[in-house]
Write a protein that holds these residues in place. Structure first.
Motif, PDB file in Angstrom:
ATOM      1  N   ASN A  17       0.842  -1.196   0.000  1.00  0.00           N
ATOM      2  CA  ASN A  17       0.000   0.000   0.000  1.00  0.00           C
ATOM      3  C   ASN A  17       0.878   1.248   0.000  1.00  0.00           C
ATOM      4  N   GLN A  18       1.146   1.725  -1.181  1.00  0.00           N
ATOM      5  CA  GLN A  18       1.973   2.919  -1.325  1.00  0.00           C
ATOM      6  C   GLN A  18       1.470   3.717  -2.518  1.00  0.00           C
ATOM      7  N   ARG A  58      -6.483 -15.613   3.255  1.00  0.00           N
ATOM      8  CA  ARG A  58      -7.814 -15.842   2.682  1.00  0.00           C
ATOM      9  C   ARG A  58      -7.758 -15.980   1.165  1.00  0.00           C
ATOM     10  N   ALA A  59      -6.759 -15.342   0.538  1.00  0.00           N
ATOM     11  CA  ALA A  59      -6.602 -15.436  -0.910  1.00  0.00           C
ATOM     12  C   ALA A  59      -5.916 -16.721  -1.334  1.00  0.00           C
ATOM     13  N   GLY A  60      -5.529 -17.542  -0.368  1.00  0.00           N
ATOM     14  CA  GLY A  60      -4.904 -18.822  -0.677  1.00  0.00           C
ATOM     15  C   GLY A  60      -3.400 -18.804  -0.711  1.00  0.00           C
ATOM     16  N   LEU A  61      -2.779 -17.651  -0.346  1.00  0.00           N
ATOM     17  CA  LEU A  61      -1.323 -17.549  -0.345  1.00  0.00           C
ATOM     18  C   LEU A  61      -0.762 -18.105   0.954  1.00  0.00           C
ATOM     19  N   VAL A  66      -6.211  -0.198  -6.169  1.00  0.00           N
ATOM     20  CA  VAL A  66      -6.853  -1.016  -5.140  1.00  0.00           C
ATOM     21  C   VAL A  66      -5.821  -1.289  -4.058  1.00  0.00           C
ATOM     22  N   ALA A  67      -6.272  -1.269  -2.797  1.00  0.00           N
ATOM     23  CA  ALA A  67      -5.338  -1.385  -1.678  1.00  0.00           C
ATOM     24  C   ALA A  67      -5.683  -2.560  -0.781  1.00  0.00           C
ATOM     25  N   LYS A  68      -4.668  -3.038  -0.072  1.00  0.00           N
ATOM     26  CA  LYS A  68      -4.896  -4.052   0.960  1.00  0.00           C
ATOM     27  C   LYS A  68      -5.765  -3.458   2.056  1.00  0.00           C
ATOM     28  N   PRO A  69      -6.622  -4.235   2.653  1.00  0.00           N
ATOM     29  CA  PRO A  69      -6.749  -5.697   2.574  1.00  0.00           C
ATOM     30  C   PRO A  69      -7.760  -6.200   1.550  1.00  0.00           C
ATOM     31  N   SER A  70      -8.107  -5.411   0.548  1.00  0.00           N
ATOM     32  CA  SER A  70      -9.094  -5.831  -0.446  1.00  0.00           C
ATOM     33  C   SER A  70      -8.672  -7.123  -1.150  1.00  0.00           C
ATOM     34  N   PRO A  71      -9.586  -8.050  -1.349  1.00  0.00           N
ATOM     35  CA  PRO A  71      -9.270  -9.264  -2.110  1.00  0.00           C
ATOM     36  C   PRO A  71      -8.787  -8.939  -3.526  1.00  0.00           C
ATOM     37  N   LEU A  98      16.087  -2.412  -7.010  1.00  0.00           N
ATOM     38  CA  LEU A  98      16.070  -3.561  -6.111  1.00  0.00           C
ATOM     39  C   LEU A  98      16.150  -4.867  -6.903  1.00  0.00           C
ATOM     40  N   PRO A  99      16.709  -5.914  -6.308  1.00  0.00           N
ATOM     41  CA  PRO A  99      16.724  -7.219  -6.976  1.00  0.00           C
ATOM     42  C   PRO A  99      15.332  -7.851  -6.931  1.00  0.00           C
ATOM     43  N   ALA A 100      14.425  -7.315  -7.748  1.00  0.00           N
ATOM     44  CA  ALA A 100      13.037  -7.778  -7.772  1.00  0.00           C
ATOM     45  C   ALA A 100      12.565  -7.855  -9.214  1.00  0.00           C
ATOM     46  N   ASP A 101      11.670  -8.792  -9.477  1.00  0.00           N
ATOM     47  CA  ASP A 101      11.118  -8.961 -10.815  1.00  0.00           C
ATOM     48  C   ASP A 101       9.974  -7.987 -11.082  1.00  0.00           C
ATOM     49  N   VAL A 102       9.229  -7.657 -10.038  1.00  0.00           N
ATOM     50  CA  VAL A 102       8.098  -6.743 -10.159  1.00  0.00           C
ATOM     51  C   VAL A 102       8.082  -5.813  -8.957  1.00  0.00           C
ATOM     52  N   VAL A 103       7.871  -4.525  -9.200  1.00  0.00           N
ATOM     53  CA  VAL A 103       7.640  -3.547  -8.139  1.00  0.00           C
ATOM     54  C   VAL A 103       6.340  -2.833  -8.477  1.00  0.00           C
ATOM     55  N   ALA A 104       5.365  -2.909  -7.570  1.00  0.00           N
ATOM     56  CA  ALA A 104       4.066  -2.296  -7.831  1.00  0.00           C
ATOM     57  C   ALA A 104       3.475  -1.796  -6.519  1.00  0.00           C
ATOM     58  N   THR A 105       2.568  -0.830  -6.624  1.00  0.00           N
ATOM     59  CA  THR A 105       1.933  -0.283  -5.426  1.00  0.00           C
ATOM     60  C   THR A 105       0.422  -0.191  -5.629  1.00  0.00           C
ATOM     61  N   SER A 106      -0.264  -0.046  -4.516  1.00  0.00           N
ATOM     62  CA  SER A 106      -1.716   0.088  -4.561  1.00  0.00           C
ATOM     63  C   SER A 106      -2.126   1.327  -5.345  1.00  0.00           C
ATOM     64  N   GLY A 107      -1.310   2.384  -5.277  1.00  0.00           N
ATOM     65  CA  GLY A 107      -1.611   3.595  -6.017  1.00  0.00           C
ATOM     66  C   GLY A 107      -1.657   3.352  -7.515  1.00  0.00           C
ATOM     67  N   GLU A 108      -0.780   2.484  -7.999  1.00  0.00           N
ATOM     68  CA  GLU A 108      -0.759   2.150  -9.424  1.00  0.00           C
ATOM     69  C   GLU A 108      -1.909   1.218  -9.793  1.00  0.00           C
TER      70      GLU A 108
END
Length: 213
Positions: A105-106, A170-173, A132-137, A119-129
């Motif tokens: 949530n950023q 709840r999302a199965g993760l 929709v924000a957590k904790p929404s399904p 960062l050593p990451a494959d994807v960087v994403a935020t709720s602003g983009e």
């Protein structure tokens, strides 16, 4: 088998102390006063922005955000804001063939600042983009989409039970609760949290061992 590990951002990858210190300076109050109020609303299970509303009940947060940006003291994220274990842990996970996703949530600007850190990451994403924000399904549905893995093969790591551990489960993760920051420490030993999380960790470097389990 875990194919993808996804990370919350605030107080998981980045420290929030500089953020709150800048707000205290902007509002003209001692930094320890705002820090104490953030702790108070955390303990009450309230949104952390309520700490600012306690200082100024009539505050227009959107206006203040814009004013701070215009004054050149708005949102910032730099290398000094990363916890020490972030780069080693993410690099090690990618070395093991794990897909690394950063999603929390950023704001849109925070996403840009994080990408600038390379960062050593494959994807960087935020709720602003995502809009929709957590904790929404819907947030976690989008996360599963970018993770490119079945939900049960994704591990979500975060410090906040209500925003991270409970909805991800709840999302199965799979979930790992991180004992870090005010939320992580406050609820680390709560029975509901320990029951909900698949793992409880104190450092991101512990994740490499989980991948092999």
């Amino acid at each position: 088998m875990i194919d993808t590990i996804a990370f919350d951002i605030g107080e998981t990858l980045t420290r929030d102390d500089r953020y709150w210190a800048s707000w205290a300076d902007w509002l003209g109050v001692p930094r320890h006063t705002l820090a104490a109020l953030v702790g108070a609303v955390t303990a009450q299970g309230r949104d952390n922005a309520d700490a600012l509303r306690l200082l100024r009940p009539d505050i227009d947060l959107a206006h203040e955000y814009a004013a701070r940006e215009a004054a050149g003291v708005g949102e910032q994220l730099g290398e000094q804001d990363l916890y020490d274990d972030v780069r080693p842990a993410l690099s090690a996970l990618r070395g093991l063939g794990v897909r690394v996703v950063v999603a929390g949530n950023q704001t849109v600007k925070a996403a840009q600042l994080l990408r600038a850190l390379d960062l050593p990451a494959d994807v960087v994403a935020t709720s602003g983009e995502w809009g929709v924000a957590k904790p929404s399904p819907d947030f976690f549905a989008r996360l599963i989409e970018v993770a490119q893995a079945a939900p049960q093969r994704i591990l979500y790591v975060g410090d906040h039970p209500v925003n991270d551990i409970f909805p991800a489960g709840r999302a199965g993760l799979r979930t790992a609760h991180l004992r870090r920051g005010p939320w992580g420490h406050l609820w680390a030993d709560d029975p509901e949290v320990t029951d909900a999380a698949d793992w409880s960790i104190r450092s991101l470097t512990e994740l490499t061992a989980l991948v092999g389990e």
